[in-house]
Design a protein around this motif. Structure first.
Motif, PDB file in Angstrom:
ATOM      1  N   VAL A  30     -46.784   2.637  22.154  1.00  0.00           N
ATOM      2  CA  VAL A  30     -47.191   1.823  23.005  1.00  0.00           C
ATOM      3  C   VAL A  30     -48.210   2.087  24.015  1.00  0.00           C
ATOM      4  O   VAL A  30     -48.194   2.053  25.042  1.00  0.00           O
ATOM      5  N   ASP A  31     -49.021   3.249  23.436  1.00  0.00           N
ATOM      6  CA  ASP A  31     -50.184   4.008  24.409  1.00  0.00           C
ATOM      7  C   ASP A  31     -51.521   3.794  23.846  1.00  0.00           C
ATOM      8  O   ASP A  31     -52.340   4.394  24.139  1.00  0.00           O
ATOM      9  N   TYR A  32     -51.592   2.542  23.174  1.00  0.00           N
ATOM     10  CA  TYR A  32     -52.880   2.643  22.159  1.00  0.00           C
ATOM     11  C   TYR A  32     -53.126   0.868  21.995  1.00  0.00           C
ATOM     12  O   TYR A  32     -52.977   0.440  20.980  1.00  0.00           O
ATOM     13  N   ARG A  33     -53.637   0.584  23.400  1.00  0.00           N
ATOM     14  CA  ARG A  33     -54.167  -0.843  23.201  1.00  0.00           C
ATOM     15  C   ARG A  33     -55.473  -1.079  22.285  1.00  0.00           C
ATOM     16  O   ARG A  33     -56.084  -0.339  22.240  1.00  0.00           O
ATOM     17  N   PRO A  34     -55.356  -2.058  21.382  1.00  0.00           N
ATOM     18  CA  PRO A  34     -54.260  -3.405  21.570  1.00  0.00           C
ATOM     19  C   PRO A  34     -53.382  -3.174  20.211  1.00  0.00           C
ATOM     20  O   PRO A  34     -52.884  -4.248  19.745  1.00  0.00           O
ATOM     21  N   PHE A  35     -53.388  -1.830  19.583  1.00  0.00           N
ATOM     22  CA  PHE A  35     -52.486  -1.628  18.556  1.00  0.00           C
ATOM     23  C   PHE A  35     -50.938  -1.648  18.888  1.00  0.00           C
ATOM     24  O   PHE A  35     -50.003  -2.033  17.968  1.00  0.00           O
ATOM     25  N   GLY A  36     -50.844  -1.017  20.166  1.00  0.00           N
ATOM     26  CA  GLY A  36     -49.244  -0.953  20.596  1.00  0.00           C
ATOM     27  C   GLY A  36     -49.446  -0.654  22.007  1.00  0.00           C
ATOM     28  O   GLY A  36     -49.941   0.367  22.366  1.00  0.00           O
ATOM     29  N   PHE A  37     -48.784  -1.437  22.855  1.00  0.00           N
ATOM     30  CA  PHE A  37     -48.714  -1.360  24.239  1.00  0.00           C
ATOM     31  C   PHE A  37     -47.759  -2.138  24.831  1.00  0.00           C
ATOM     32  O   PHE A  37     -46.791  -2.795  23.956  1.00  0.00           O
ATOM     33  N   ARG A  38     -47.502  -2.082  25.947  1.00  0.00           N
ATOM     34  CA  ARG A  38     -46.565  -2.789  26.704  1.00  0.00           C
ATOM     35  C   ARG A  38     -47.039  -3.946  27.615  1.00  0.00           C
ATOM     36  O   ARG A  38     -48.187  -3.821  28.341  1.00  0.00           O
ATOM     37  N   ASP A  39     -46.547  -5.134  27.324  1.00  0.00           N
ATOM     38  CA  ASP A  39     -46.827  -6.225  28.149  1.00  0.00           C
ATOM     39  C   ASP A  39     -46.281  -5.995  29.692  1.00  0.00           C
ATOM     40  O   ASP A  39     -45.570  -5.270  29.854  1.00  0.00           O
ATOM     41  N   PRO A  40     -46.757  -6.896  30.565  1.00  0.00           N
ATOM     42  CA  PRO A  40     -46.117  -6.806  32.141  1.00  0.00           C
ATOM     43  C   PRO A  40     -44.739  -6.622  32.206  1.00  0.00           C
ATOM     44  O   PRO A  40     -44.200  -6.271  33.371  1.00  0.00           O
ATOM     45  N   SER A  41     -44.027  -7.413  31.237  1.00  0.00           N
ATOM     46  CA  SER A  41     -42.659  -7.227  31.516  1.00  0.00           C
ATOM     47  C   SER A  41     -41.900  -5.892  30.754  1.00  0.00           C
ATOM     48  O   SER A  41     -40.730  -5.715  30.841  1.00  0.00           O
ATOM     49  N   GLY A  42     -42.638  -5.281  30.110  1.00  0.00           N
ATOM     50  CA  GLY A  42     -42.263  -3.977  29.432  1.00  0.00           C
ATOM     51  C   GLY A  42     -42.184  -4.280  28.195  1.00  0.00           C
ATOM     52  O   GLY A  42     -41.783  -3.144  27.379  1.00  0.00           O
ATOM     53  N   GLY A  43     -42.382  -5.167  27.444  1.00  0.00           N
ATOM     54  CA  GLY A  43     -42.216  -5.735  26.019  1.00  0.00           C
ATOM     55  C   GLY A  43     -43.252  -4.989  25.386  1.00  0.00           C
ATOM     56  O   GLY A  43     -44.248  -4.774  25.852  1.00  0.00           O
ATOM     57  N   MET A  44     -42.803  -4.386  24.143  1.00  0.00           N
ATOM     58  CA  MET A  44     -43.802  -3.919  23.223  1.00  0.00           C
ATOM     59  C   MET A  44     -44.398  -4.794  22.251  1.00  0.00           C
ATOM     60  O   MET A  44     -44.135  -5.482  21.659  1.00  0.00           O
ATOM     61  N   ILE A  45     -46.069  -4.805  22.453  1.00  0.00           N
ATOM     62  CA  ILE A  45     -46.601  -5.766  21.647  1.00  0.00           C
ATOM     63  C   ILE A  45     -47.966  -5.040  21.081  1.00  0.00           C
ATOM     64  O   ILE A  45     -48.049  -3.851  21.519  1.00  0.00           O
ATOM     65  N   GLY A  46     -48.480  -5.897  20.128  1.00  0.00           N
ATOM     66  CA  GLY A  46     -49.867  -5.339  19.690  1.00  0.00           C
ATOM     67  C   GLY A  46     -49.930  -5.505  17.966  1.00  0.00           C
ATOM     68  O   GLY A  46     -48.958  -6.015  17.568  1.00  0.00           O
ATOM     69  N   LEU A  47     -51.094  -5.103  17.538  1.00  0.00           N
ATOM     70  CA  LEU A  47     -51.361  -5.514  16.199  1.00  0.00           C
ATOM     71  C   LEU A  47     -50.329  -4.664  15.390  1.00  0.00           C
ATOM     72  O   LEU A  47     -49.799  -5.469  14.299  1.00  0.00           O
ATOM     73  N   HIS A  49     -47.245  -3.912  16.174  1.00  0.00           N
ATOM     74  CA  HIS A  49     -46.156  -4.503  16.286  1.00  0.00           C
ATOM     75  C   HIS A  49     -45.852  -5.905  15.592  1.00  0.00           C
ATOM     76  O   HIS A  49     -44.894  -6.195  15.185  1.00  0.00           O
ATOM     77  N   ASP A  50     -46.960  -6.539  15.558  1.00  0.00           N
ATOM     78  CA  ASP A  50     -47.199  -7.735  14.629  1.00  0.00           C
ATOM     79  C   ASP A  50     -46.735  -7.463  13.202  1.00  0.00           C
ATOM     80  O   ASP A  50     -46.251  -8.145  12.704  1.00  0.00           O
ATOM     81  N   LEU A  51     -47.381  -6.405  12.687  1.00  0.00           N
ATOM     82  CA  LEU A  51     -47.251  -6.019  11.325  1.00  0.00           C
ATOM     83  C   LEU A  51     -45.676  -5.601  10.962  1.00  0.00           C
ATOM     84  O   LEU A  51     -45.211  -5.871  10.177  1.00  0.00           O
ATOM     85  N   VAL A  52     -45.270  -4.902  12.085  1.00  0.00           N
ATOM     86  CA  VAL A  52     -43.635  -4.498  12.050  1.00  0.00           C
ATOM     87  C   VAL A  52     -42.819  -5.718  11.966  1.00  0.00           C
ATOM     88  O   VAL A  52     -41.840  -5.792  11.261  1.00  0.00           O
ATOM     89  N   ASP A  53     -43.178  -6.813  12.448  1.00  0.00           N
ATOM     90  CA  ASP A  53     -42.621  -8.152  12.807  1.00  0.00           C
ATOM     91  C   ASP A  53     -42.632  -8.643  11.065  1.00  0.00           C
ATOM     92  O   ASP A  53     -41.595  -9.310  10.953  1.00  0.00           O
ATOM     93  N   ASP A  54     -43.613  -8.506  10.562  1.00  0.00           N
ATOM     94  CA  ASP A  54     -43.724  -9.079   9.167  1.00  0.00           C
ATOM     95  C   ASP A  54     -42.869  -8.348   8.221  1.00  0.00           C
ATOM     96  O   ASP A  54     -42.175  -9.006   7.278  1.00  0.00           O
ATOM     97  N   ILE A  55     -42.697  -7.186   8.466  1.00  0.00           N
ATOM     98  CA  ILE A  55     -41.954  -6.161   7.586  1.00  0.00           C
ATOM     99  C   ILE A  55     -40.450  -6.465   7.862  1.00  0.00           C
ATOM    100  O   ILE A  55     -39.623  -6.929   6.931  1.00  0.00           O
ATOM    101  N   GLN A  56     -40.041  -6.750   9.101  1.00  0.00           N
ATOM    102  CA  GLN A  56     -38.785  -7.367   9.483  1.00  0.00           C
ATOM    103  C   GLN A  56     -38.482  -8.527   8.671  1.00  0.00           C
ATOM    104  O   GLN A  56     -37.180  -8.805   8.024  1.00  0.00           O
ATOM    105  N   ALA A  57     -39.421  -9.572   8.820  1.00  0.00           N
ATOM    106  CA  ALA A  57     -39.151 -10.768   7.917  1.00  0.00           C
ATOM    107  C   ALA A  57     -38.789 -10.696   6.211  1.00  0.00           C
ATOM    108  O   ALA A  57     -38.033 -11.208   5.859  1.00  0.00           O
ATOM    109  N   ARG A  58     -39.713  -9.601   5.912  1.00  0.00           N
ATOM    110  CA  ARG A  58     -39.813  -9.472   4.451  1.00  0.00           C
ATOM    111  C   ARG A  58     -38.171  -8.550   4.180  1.00  0.00           C
ATOM    112  O   ARG A  58     -37.755  -9.005   3.157  1.00  0.00           O
TER     113      ARG A  58
END
Length: 264
Positions: A30-47, A49-58
Motif C-alpha cells: 500500500v506504499d507503491y502507487r499506482p500498484f498498491g496504495f490507499r484511497d482517501p477513505s483508507g481503502g486499498m487499491i491499485g493495479l 489489488h485489481d489482479l488479486v480481485d481477479d484471483i478472488q473471482a477465480r
C-alpha cells in the motif's frame, strides 16, 4: 524427512484451508502507487489489488463458493518473510523475481510485470551518467535486491529505510543526493507535480527484471491456479488494460507477453 513431508502436505492443502474459511489472505503493498496504495477513505487499491480481485473471482468459481480477500500490507523488508511464515497464502507486492527468492518461495510464471533500476533526484543535481553517482550518498529501501550490488559497483553510501515513504522523505530533506529506485515507482511519483515537480529521472534504466507472484513451496494446487491466471492476464490483455486504467506508460514487457500469449 517426516517433518519436511508434513510441511509440504500442509502447504499443498492451502486451497482446502481457503475453502474452509471462505477467504484467501494476500500479502500486498500500500506504499507503491499506482500498484498498491490507499484511497482517501483508507481503502486499498491499485493495479496489483485489481489482479488479486481477479484471483478472488477465480477461486470462488473453482471452489464453488464465494471467497473473500484479507489483505495484509507488507513492505520490501518483510514481504518474503511474511509468506514464508504463513502469514499469507499468496504474495503480490512489486517483488523482483530473483534466484535467492526462488529458494525461499515459489514464484509463478509467466511473471506479471517488470521494472528496472534508475536514480530520481532534483533536476538541478549534476547526474548525467551512471558513473556520476560513484561515492555519493543515495536513499533506498531496505530489502531492495539491488542494494548490495550497486553499493559495491558504484562505491555508494546507501541510506536504507524500512519504508518507501521514509526513503522519499529523506530525499526531500536533502539527506541524500538522489533515490536509488526502480523506474516504475519513479515514473509514478513524478506524476504528482505538487510534490515532485522539481525532480526527474536522471539516468537510463538498467538491470530490468520481472516481478513475481508467489506462494509457499509445496503449495501445488494454488500455484497451478495462479499460473493459469497469469497466463490468462497476458493472453487477454488484462494487464495492458490495467496500465491504461492506472495511468501507467505502456511497457514493452507487457506488450511482448501479450503478443506472445495471444498468438497461442
Amino acid at each position: 524427512m517426516s517433518l519436511a513431508a508434513a510441511g509440504t502436505a500442509q502447504a499443498g492443502a492451502v486451497l482446502d484451508k481457503i475453502k474452509e474459511r471462505g477467504e484467501i489472505v494476500a500479502c500486498i503493498k500500500v506504499d507503491y502507487r499506482p500498484f498498491g496504495f490507499r484511497d482517501p477513505s483508507g481503502g486499498m487499491i491499485g493495479l496489483e489489488h485489481d489482479l488479486v480481485d481477479d484471483i478472488q473471482a477465480r477461486l470462488s468459481a473453482a471452489l464453488g463458493k464465494p471467497i473473500k480477500v484479507q489483505r495484509v500490507p507488507v513492505i520490501a523488508a518483510n514481504r518474503v518473510q511474511f509468506l514464508e511464515q504463513g502469514k499469507c497464502d499468496m504474495l503480490m507486492a512489486t517483488m523482483t523475481d530473483t534466484p535467492e527468492r526462488r529458494r525461499l518461495i515459489r514464484i509463478v510464471e509467466p511473471n506479471y510485470y517488470a521494472s528496472g533500476i534508475t536514480v530520481m533526484a532534483k533536476k538541478s543535481t549534476p547526474i548525467k551518467k551512471w558513473d556520476d553517482i560513484r561515492g555519493q550518498t543515495l536513499c533506498t529501501s531496505q530489502g531492495a535486491f539491488w542494494n548490495k550490488e550497486y553499493e559495491r559497483k558504484y562505491e555508494l553510501k546507501l541510506l536504507a529505510f524500512a519504508g518507501i515513504a521514509e526513503s522519499e522523505q529523506a530525499l526531500r530533506d536533502g539527506r541524500c543526493i538522489g533515490s536509488l529506485t526502480d523506474d516504475s515507482l519513479a515514473a509514478s511519483r513524478l506524476t504528482d507535480k505538487e510534490i515532485w515537480g522539481d525532480y526527474e529521472i536522471k539516468l537510463p534504466t538498467q538491470d530490468t527484471k520481472p516481478w513475481g507472484l508467489a506462494v509457499q513451496h509445496g503449495d501445488d494446487d494454488l500455484f497451478k491456479l495462479m499460473t493459469a491466471a497469469s497466463i490468462d492476464w497476458h493472453k487477454t490483455g488484462k494487464i495492458v488494460t490495467l496500465e491504461k486504467k492506472w495511468g501507467i506508460e505502456p511497457t514493452d514487457f507487457i506488450k511482448d507477453l501479450h503478443e506472445k500469449y495471444k498468438a497461442k
